[in-house]
Motif scaffolding. Structure first.
Motif, mmCIF file in Angstrom:
data_model
loop_
_atom_site.group_PDB
_atom_site.id
_atom_site.type_symbol
_atom_site.label_atom_id
_atom_site.label_comp_id
_atom_site.label_asym_id
_atom_site.label_seq_id
_atom_site.Cartn_x
_atom_site.Cartn_y
_atom_site.Cartn_z
ATOM 1 N N GLU A 208 0.839 -1.207 0.000
ATOM 2 C CA GLU A 208 0.000 0.000 0.000
ATOM 3 C C GLU A 208 0.869 1.251 0.000
ATOM 4 N N LYS A 209 0.437 2.243 -0.777
ATOM 5 C CA LYS A 209 1.151 3.523 -0.828
ATOM 6 C C LYS A 209 0.180 4.619 -1.252
ATOM 7 N N ASP A 210 0.124 5.689 -0.444
ATOM 8 C CA ASP A 210 -0.707 6.853 -0.766
ATOM 9 C C ASP A 210 -2.156 6.459 -1.058
ATOM 10 N N GLY A 211 -2.680 5.556 -0.262
ATOM 11 C CA GLY A 211 -4.066 5.140 -0.436
ATOM 12 C C GLY A 211 -4.292 4.116 -1.534
ATOM 13 N N CYS A 265 5.210 -0.392 2.200
ATOM 14 C CA CYS A 265 5.035 -1.299 3.341
ATOM 15 C C CYS A 265 4.702 -0.501 4.611
ATOM 16 N N PRO A 266 3.461 0.002 4.736
ATOM 17 C CA PRO A 266 3.096 0.795 5.910
ATOM 18 C C PRO A 266 2.893 -0.084 7.145
ATOM 19 N N ALA A 267 2.915 0.556 8.303
ATOM 20 C CA ALA A 267 2.658 -0.148 9.554
ATOM 21 C C ALA A 267 1.159 -0.385 9.728
ATOM 22 N N PHE A 268 0.820 -1.395 10.511
ATOM 23 C CA PHE A 268 -0.581 -1.688 10.829
ATOM 24 C C PHE A 268 -0.648 -2.113 12.294
ATOM 25 N N PRO A 269 -1.837 -2.098 12.904
ATOM 26 C CA PRO A 269 -1.943 -2.417 14.336
ATOM 27 C C PRO A 269 -1.357 -3.779 14.667
ATOM 28 N N GLY A 270 -0.749 -3.866 15.842
ATOM 29 C CA GLY A 270 -0.139 -5.114 16.277
ATOM 30 C C GLY A 270 -1.172 -6.172 16.625
ATOM 31 N N PRO A 271 -0.716 -7.368 16.983
ATOM 32 C CA PRO A 271 -1.634 -8.471 17.276
ATOM 33 C C PRO A 271 -2.302 -8.308 18.634
ATOM 34 N N PHE A 272 -3.263 -9.185 18.873
ATOM 35 C CA PHE A 272 -3.999 -9.195 20.135
ATOM 36 C C PHE A 272 -3.845 -10.546 20.820
ATOM 37 N N LEU A 273 -3.761 -10.505 22.132
ATOM 38 C CA LEU A 273 -3.933 -11.698 22.959
ATOM 39 C C LEU A 273 -5.433 -11.779 23.237
ATOM 40 N N TYR A 274 -6.068 -12.885 22.866
ATOM 41 C CA TYR A 274 -7.524 -12.958 22.999
ATOM 42 C C TYR A 274 -7.950 -14.215 23.754
ATOM 43 N N TYR A 275 -9.124 -14.129 24.365
ATOM 44 C CA TYR A 275 -9.654 -15.241 25.148
ATOM 45 C C TYR A 275 -11.166 -15.130 25.185
#
Length: 306
Positions: A208-211, A265-275
């Motif tokens: 992804e770049k510039d939308g 190569c933009p950043a995106f939210p990190g992972p989650f610990l889920y339960y």
């Protein structure tokens, strides 16, 4: 009829869930032959066949399915009662089972394991590094690690780690021989090391770049199902790979790998610990969540159905 032990029922349930004596034996920390003998003893006491066995597969019979369906909520209830009692202890104890994709297990969980075990000597930790999208409740895990789009809405999710990036990488020698791509179109015809998921799908390269978003379906002569094999191959100059930046950061820092197309190569939210939001949170899991929050600096609950 002779009394039936809880251990025998647990052994059967493990085999029925995994469809495998070997995997059930690993979970129960006993030999496959002992698991097989236990299930046969249970079948003899009940007077019905619970499992159909062939040389290649193990499947519950109709009676086995009925028994498994009845045991699951009963075991969950017993576990919840035990954990509620355990919460009265001064220090948490018990076994904590966490399922995570291999890159997350290596890069995020592994670095905190030693400190967590030292802080909680009463807790036994089991980590299953597995890229398959499984049902953690059905498979007997207390928690899992996934990215947001893979977490079901009836789960409680806690941020686990900083924002992530997937980057395109190659060895300096490979770039010297084949040239450095300056835009995604330059990847066409290159040897792109492919990663196959457990469900058979080839992992796509999403740029992804510039939308503007592009999906590259990698083509190449090498396909692997393990990030360690992928990393070794790209280090050895076999081609380009698309991997988590934090997973390959040591190789980047040492100059053994080079990233290309960084602006795609933009950043995106990190992972989650889920339960599960539908079960009492075990004391060992609560301790791990608090430990992660303290170590990661303010992890927050993300979503649930309540």
């Amino acid at each position: 009829m002779q009394p039936i032990s809880l251990a025998d029922l647990e052994a059967f349930a493990a085999v029925a869930r995994h469809r495998s004596f070997r995997r059930a034996a690993v979970e129960r920390a006993v030999s496959p032959s002992l698991i097989s003998q236990t299930v046969r003893r249970l079948e003899e006491r009940l007077g019905v066949r619970l499992l159909n066995r062939t040389t290649r597969s193990v499947m519950p019979t109709q009676a086995g399915e009925e028994l498994l369906a009845g045991l699951a909520p009963a075991f969950a209830g017993i576990a919840e009662v035990v954990e509620r009692v355990n919460s009265f202890r001064e220090t948490p104890s018990g076994t904590l089972r966490i399922n995570a994709p291999r890159p997350a297990a290596y890069a995020l969980i592994a670095p905190v394991v030693a400190d967590f075990l030292a802080a909680y000597p009463g807790i036994d930790l089991e980590i299953a590094a597995d890229d398959a999208l499984i049902d953690i409740v059905a498979e007997g895990f207390d928690a899992g690690v996934r990215f947001g789009e893979s977490v079901a809405q009836d789960m409680i999710a806690v941020s686990f780690g900083p924002p992530q990036r997937m980057i395109v990488i190659a060895s300096p020698a490979h770039l010297k021989r084949h040239g450095r791509p300056s835009e995604p179109g330059d990847l066409i015809g290159r040897n792109l090391i492919r990663l196959r998921f457990p469900n058979g799908v080839i992992f796509p390269w999403e740029l992804e770049k510039d939308g503007r978003s592009l999906t590259v379906v990698p083509t190449g002569r090498l396909t692997v199902n393990d990030p360690e094999l992928q990393l070794r191959a790209v280090l050895d100059g076999a081609g380009f790979a698309f991997m988590f930046e934090n997973y390959v950061r040591p190789a980047l820092a040492s100059g053994r790998l080079v990233s290309v197309l960084d602006d795609w190569c933009p950043a995106f939210p990190g992972p989650f610990l889920y339960y599960s939001s539908r079960r009492h949170v075990p004391a060992a899991l609560r301790a791990f969540i608090d430990f992660v929050r303290a170590g990661k600096g303010g992890a927050t609950a993300a979503h649930s159905d309540s």
